[in-house]
Design an enzyme around this catalytic site. Structure first.
Site, PDB file in Angstrom:
ATOM      1  N   HIS A 153     -28.624  94.548  40.436  1.00  0.00           N
ATOM      2  CA  HIS A 153     -28.461  93.786  42.003  1.00  0.00           C
ATOM      3  C   HIS A 153     -29.690  93.620  41.645  1.00  0.00           C
ATOM      4  O   HIS A 153     -31.239  94.332  41.763  1.00  0.00           O
ATOM      5  CB  HIS A 153     -27.927  94.385  43.146  1.00  0.00           C
ATOM      6  CG  HIS A 153     -26.634  94.577  42.749  1.00  0.00           C
ATOM      7  ND1 HIS A 153     -25.026  93.728  42.655  1.00  0.00           N
ATOM      8  CD2 HIS A 153     -25.545  95.719  42.559  1.00  0.00           C
ATOM      9  CE1 HIS A 153     -24.710  94.266  42.104  1.00  0.00           C
ATOM     10  NE2 HIS A 153     -24.138  95.249  42.010  1.00  0.00           N
TER      11      HIS A 153
ATOM     12  N   GLN B 174     -21.437 103.928  34.816  1.00  0.00           N
ATOM     13  CA  GLN B 174     -20.916 104.244  36.480  1.00  0.00           C
ATOM     14  C   GLN B 174     -19.364 103.749  35.887  1.00  0.00           C
ATOM     15  O   GLN B 174     -18.554 102.925  35.761  1.00  0.00           O
ATOM     16  CB  GLN B 174     -22.057 102.560  36.897  1.00  0.00           C
ATOM     17  CG  GLN B 174     -23.127 103.046  37.079  1.00  0.00           C
ATOM     18  CD  GLN B 174     -22.917 102.465  38.734  1.00  0.00           C
ATOM     19  OE1 GLN B 174     -23.505 101.034  38.491  1.00  0.00           O
ATOM     20  NE2 GLN B 174     -22.797 102.279  39.915  1.00  0.00           N
TER      21      GLN B 174
ATOM     22  N   GLU C 126     -17.083 102.855  38.946  1.00  0.00           N
ATOM     23  CA  GLU C 126     -16.775 101.720  40.111  1.00  0.00           C
ATOM     24  C   GLU C 126     -15.503 100.908  40.252  1.00  0.00           C
ATOM     25  O   GLU C 126     -15.874  99.521  40.493  1.00  0.00           O
ATOM     26  CB  GLU C 126     -18.198 101.372  40.142  1.00  0.00           C
ATOM     27  CG  GLU C 126     -19.020 100.182  38.626  1.00  0.00           C
ATOM     28  CD  GLU C 126     -19.681  99.741  39.280  1.00  0.00           C
ATOM     29  OE1 GLU C 126     -20.782 100.401  40.317  1.00  0.00           O
ATOM     30  OE2 GLU C 126     -20.629  99.597  38.234  1.00  0.00           O
TER      31      GLU C 126
ATOM     32  N   ASP D 110     -18.700  98.294  44.527  1.00  0.00           N
ATOM     33  CA  ASP D 110     -17.556  98.411  43.521  1.00  0.00           C
ATOM     34  C   ASP D 110     -16.446  98.657  43.653  1.00  0.00           C
ATOM     35  O   ASP D 110     -15.533  97.556  43.324  1.00  0.00           O
ATOM     36  CB  ASP D 110     -18.788  98.067  42.298  1.00  0.00           C
ATOM     37  CG  ASP D 110     -19.555  96.954  42.044  1.00  0.00           C
ATOM     38  OD1 ASP D 110     -19.481  95.650  42.059  1.00  0.00           O
ATOM     39  OD2 ASP D 110     -20.326  97.165  41.732  1.00  0.00           O
TER      40      ASP D 110
HETATM   41  C1  3PY Z   1     -21.743 100.485  43.879  1.00  0.00           C
HETATM   42  O1  3PY Z   1     -21.001 101.313  44.599  1.00  0.00           O
HETATM   43  O2  3PY Z   1     -20.684  99.611  43.287  1.00  0.00           O
HETATM   44  C2  3PY Z   1     -22.304 100.983  43.360  1.00  0.00           C
HETATM   45  O3  3PY Z   1     -23.429 100.067  42.425  1.00  0.00           O
HETATM   46  C3  3PY Z   1     -23.730 102.415  44.060  1.00  0.00           C
HETATM   47  O4  3PY Z   1     -24.818 102.372  43.235  1.00  0.00           O
HETATM   48 MG    MG Z   2     -21.700  98.919  41.507  1.00  0.00          MG
END
Ligand code: 3PY
Ligand code: MG
Length: 254
Positions: A45, A145, A147, A173
């Site tokens: 981001h 990640q 998410e 996310d």
């Molecule tokens: C999210 O909350 O989607 C993130 O990637 C946090 O770092």
């Molecule tokens: Mg994220």
């Protein structure tokens, strides 16, 4: 490359970092001097280009290990982040075991993976090529990640992928994937987060998350999260600017 970060991650040390999103090497330098165990440089981001990230790495390393969250869980982004000298990568949106295997393969040289071999900052622009290549697989941290609801459903097989060193939960996310963008305290979102947390603890997988401030991160530490990012450059600047100003205004009102 910092030989300690991956080792500390794997042995479950408490690693407290913060997020850098601004393209200012001086900010990276001063945060690297503030006692953080690692810096999370956000190439997903925000506005950071690879050239700007390299300047941040040059300002903060080797004092403080730097992990780059790559723009996407793709080969091009992963090899570039590592070739400019990241100590590890955070791959966003890894929703299944195949994607996790591909991320590991992109981050590790053969025979462990298929990382493309190039010459850039990580290899000392060629001067330390052999030394870098010989230790890169051992020293490069691969963090994925979790998410997305699909990742939660697939968490057991994701955790079985060899070469995944840590899981960084993305509550925002995750909430979006459930049709509830930003509602991270929602009971269903929290339930999914707990599912991932318990699976990681059972699997002895290093687990990380972001909290806006110290108060948000203390409970995470108590719940077994070891790879924490507390606050970010923009928030810290903005909050301390407001605090100074409000203290000044309340003082002059007395
Ligand atoms: C999210 O909350 O989607 C993130 O990637 C946090 O770092
Ligand atoms: Mg994220």
């Amino acid at each position: 490359m910092n030989p300690d970060f991956r080792k500390r991650l794997l042995q479950g040390d408490l690693l407290t970092g913060t997020i850098i999103s601004l393209s200012c090497p001086q900010i990276a330098e001063l945060l690297s001097r503030s006692g953080f165990d690692w810096l999370f440089i956000d190439g997903e981001h925000g506005c950071l280009s690879a050239g700007e990230i390299q300047l941040l790495l040059q300002a903060a390393q080797p004092r403080c290990p730097c992990v780059v969250r790559v723009a996407a869980n793709h080969e091009a982004a992963i090899k570039q982040a590592l070739d400019i000298g990241a100590d590890g990568i955070i791959a966003p949106l890894v929703n299944d075991a195949d994607t996790a295997s591909r991320v590991v393969a992109c981050a590790k040289y053969p025979p462990l993976g298929q990382r493309s071999v190039g010459i850039a900052r990580a290899q000392g622009y060629g001067a330390s090529f052999a030394e870098y290549v010989s230790r890169a697989n051992a020293d490069t941290a691969v963090i994925i990640q979790v998410e997305h609801v699909d990742a939660v459903a697939n968490i057991a097989s994701i955790l079985d992928v060899s070469g995944v060193d840590g899981v960084f939960i993305g509550p925002y996310d995750l909430s979006a994937s459930m049709g509830k963008p930003g509602k991270i305290q929602d009971a269903d979102v929290q339930h999914h987060i707990q599912t991932v947390r318990l699976a990681c603890l059972k699997h002895r997988m290093a687990l990380g998350i972001f909290g806006v401030d110290a108060a948000a991160v203390v409970p995470f530490i108590e719940q077994g999260y070891t790879l924490n990012a507390v606050g970010m450059d923009t928030l810290m600047l903005e909050q301390s600017a407001r605090r100074v100003l409000s203290e000044l205004k309340s003082g002059t009102r007395r």
